[in-house]
Design a protein around this motif. Structure first.
Motif, short mmCIF file in Angstrom:
data_model
loop_
_atom_site.label_atom_id
_atom_site.label_comp_id
_atom_site.label_asym_id
_atom_site.label_seq_id
_atom_site.Cartn_x
_atom_site.Cartn_y
_atom_site.Cartn_z
N ASP A 1 -4.26 17.19 -9.25
CA ASP A 1 -4.13 17.44 -10.74
C ASP A 1 -2.81 17.06 -11.18
OD1 ASP A 1 -6.55 18.90 -10.90
OD2 ASP A 1 -5.75 20.56 -10.24
N ILE A 2 -1.69 16.47 -10.63
CA ILE A 2 -0.49 15.79 -10.98
C ILE A 2 -0.58 14.37 -10.65
CG2 ILE A 2 1.91 16.03 -10.65
CD1 ILE A 2 1.75 18.98 -9.53
N ASN A 3 -0.37 13.56 -11.91
CA ASN A 3 -0.42 12.15 -11.91
C ASN A 3 -0.10 11.70 -13.28
OD1 ASN A 3 -2.99 11.50 -12.74
ND2 ASN A 3 -3.95 12.67 -11.30
N PRO A 4 0.32 10.35 -13.45
CA PRO A 4 0.37 10.02 -14.78
C PRO A 4 -0.73 10.12 -15.60
CG PRO A 4 1.43 8.55 -13.15
CD PRO A 4 0.27 9.49 -12.42
N ASP A 5 -1.94 10.24 -15.44
CA ASP A 5 -3.10 10.70 -16.19
C ASP A 5 -3.44 12.17 -16.48
OD1 ASP A 5 -3.30 7.90 -16.70
OD2 ASP A 5 -5.28 7.59 -15.40
N ALA A 6 -2.90 12.99 -15.78
CA ALA A 6 -3.13 14.10 -16.06
C ALA A 6 -2.54 14.96 -17.39
CB ALA A 6 -2.28 14.99 -14.86
N ILE A 7 -3.11 15.83 -17.76
CA ILE A 7 -2.86 16.69 -19.06
C ILE A 7 -1.85 17.55 -18.74
CG2 ILE A 7 -3.74 18.12 -20.90
CD1 ILE A 7 -6.48 17.01 -20.48
N GLU A 8 -0.56 17.37 -19.57
CA GLU A 8 0.65 18.30 -19.40
C GLU A 8 0.12 19.80 -20.11
OE1 GLU A 8 4.35 19.02 -18.03
OE2 GLU A 8 3.31 17.11 -17.94
N ILE A 9 0.30 20.81 -18.94
CA ILE A 9 0.06 21.96 -19.16
C ILE A 9 1.33 22.66 -19.64
CG2 ILE A 9 -0.56 24.39 -18.41
CD1 ILE A 9 -2.32 22.87 -16.24
N TRP B 1 0.81 -1.14 0.04
CA TRP B 1 -0.08 0.13 -0.02
C TRP B 1 0.68 1.27 0.00
CZ3 TRP B 1 -4.90 -1.31 -0.42
CH2 TRP B 1 -5.57 -2.46 -0.10
N TYR B 2 0.48 2.28 -0.60
CA TYR B 2 1.32 3.49 -0.96
C TYR B 2 0.13 4.57 -0.67
CZ TYR B 2 4.78 0.67 -3.43
OH TYR B 2 5.69 -0.09 -3.69
N PRO B 3 0.77 5.67 0.07
CA PRO B 3 0.08 6.85 0.26
C PRO B 3 -0.62 7.51 -0.86
CG PRO B 3 2.21 6.88 1.49
CD PRO B 3 2.22 5.88 0.48
N ASP B 4 -1.89 7.54 -0.68
CA ASP B 4 -2.47 8.59 -1.82
C ASP B 4 -3.29 9.58 -1.14
OD1 ASP B 4 -3.73 9.52 -4.13
OD2 ASP B 4 -5.33 7.95 -4.07
N LEU B 5 -2.56 10.64 -0.45
CA LEU B 5 -3.05 11.71 0.03
C LEU B 5 -3.85 12.77 -0.68
CD1 LEU B 5 0.18 12.58 2.31
CD2 LEU B 5 -1.72 10.88 2.84
N ASP B 6 -3.44 12.86 -1.80
CA ASP B 6 -4.43 13.57 -2.75
C ASP B 6 -5.86 13.02 -3.44
OD1 ASP B 6 -3.21 12.23 -4.62
OD2 ASP B 6 -1.98 13.97 -5.48
N GLN B 7 -5.95 11.55 -3.09
CA GLN B 7 -6.78 10.92 -3.64
C GLN B 7 -6.99 10.99 -5.27
OE1 GLN B 7 -9.41 8.91 -1.25
NE2 GLN B 7 -6.99 8.96 -0.67
N ASP B 8 -5.87 10.97 -5.70
CA ASP B 8 -6.09 10.86 -7.30
C ASP B 8 -6.07 9.53 -7.97
OD1 ASP B 8 -3.38 10.51 -6.80
OD2 ASP B 8 -2.72 12.15 -8.11
N GLY B 9 -5.82 8.61 -6.78
CA GLY B 9 -5.91 6.92 -7.34
C GLY B 9 -4.34 6.56 -7.61
N ILE C 1 6.24 22.70 -14.11
CA ILE C 1 5.49 21.50 -13.37
C ILE C 1 5.51 20.29 -14.30
CG2 ILE C 1 3.45 20.68 -12.35
CD1 ILE C 1 2.58 23.71 -11.59
N ASP C 2 5.83 19.17 -13.90
CA ASP C 2 5.64 17.96 -14.62
C ASP C 2 4.44 17.18 -14.40
OD1 ASP C 2 5.77 15.64 -16.15
OD2 ASP C 2 7.30 14.67 -14.67
N GLU C 3 3.23 17.70 -14.86
CA GLU C 3 1.70 17.23 -14.59
C GLU C 3 1.57 15.91 -14.55
OE1 GLU C 3 1.08 21.57 -15.09
OE2 GLU C 3 2.15 20.06 -16.40
N ASN C 4 2.28 15.19 -15.78
CA ASN C 4 1.90 13.72 -15.91
C ASN C 4 3.01 12.82 -15.45
OD1 ASN C 4 3.85 14.46 -17.95
ND2 ASN C 4 2.52 13.96 -19.67
#
Length: 229
Positions: free
Chosen positions: A77-85, A37-45, A90-93
């Protein structure tokens, strides 16, 4: 007969016992299993990739199972499924690259066409894609004699140096470091037709230079230190 038992039947029995023992470990009660189990504090999965997992059966609060690909677990808003802005730091994805807008430099004068922007994901500090540049400062990308470093030619009805003025740049400025960009000090004779340089002692520092990340210097004279471009 005894030899036959030792060579044939006994190995078969041992194999069956081994299969039974191993199999019982895979088909035991669910509560006997342990997961990562890994922490998911921002609840983005996506779990935090900077920490070691917690190993247990039950899911801890705000943890995710077998997933540790989040590069910033404080921002949903930052995770491997995010859209790069593009054009931020910021490395969004979370792929280790940054979205940057580059511009075509068709006349190869080092200045890009402002109408030709395309977004590429690259590592910080990497060279621009072939035929493109970081800046969009060219006012005529079909003529390499027209760009911010060009001398204004009085009487040709052309804005040669892309400063928005035509045929009136008759004031020269001292360019002590020879980078093509002048200081604020006027020159009575030799010099350049712009006063855009913020450090006329260093030829690597001038407008449209590539910002050298994390050196604490405003390389491109835009008033901001260590931005992405």
């Amino acid at each position: 007969m005894r030899t036959h038992v030792l060579k044939t039947i006994l190995p078969t029995l041992l194999l069956l016992v081994a299969v039974f023992i191993i199999g019982s470990g895979c088909t035991g009660e669910p509560q006997d299993y342990s997961y990562h189990w890994y922490p998911d504090l921002d609840q983005d999965g996506f779990g935090d990739n900077s920490v070691s997992p917690t190993i247990q059966h039950d899911q801890p609060l705000n943890y995710t199972k077998d997933n540790h690909s989040d590069c910033d677990d404080t921002n949903a808003d930052i995770n491997p499924d995010a859209i790069e802005i593009p054009d931020n730091i910021i490395d969004e994805n979370c792929n280790g690259a940054f979205g940057i807008t580059f511009y075509k430099d068709s006349d190869n004068d080092g200045f890009g066409d402002p109408e030709s922007g395309s977004i590429f994901e690259i590592e910080l500090g990497a060279d621009a894609p072939n035929g493109m540049v970081y800046n969009n400062a060219d006012c005529d990308d079909t003529n390499d004699m027209i760009n911010p470093l060009a001398d204004e030619i009085v009487g040709n009805d052309i804005d040669d140096n892309c400063n928005g003025e035509i045929d009136i740049d008759d004031i020269r400025y001292i360019d002590a470091d020879g980078d093509g960009y002048g200081s604020s000090e006027q020159s009575p004779a030799e010099g350049v037709f712009n006063s855009l340089d913020c450090d006329d002692t260093n030829p690597l520092i001038h407008p449209y230079a590539k910002e050298n990340k994390e050196n604490g210097i405003d390389d491109d004279c835009d008033g901001t230190v260590d931005e992405i471009v």
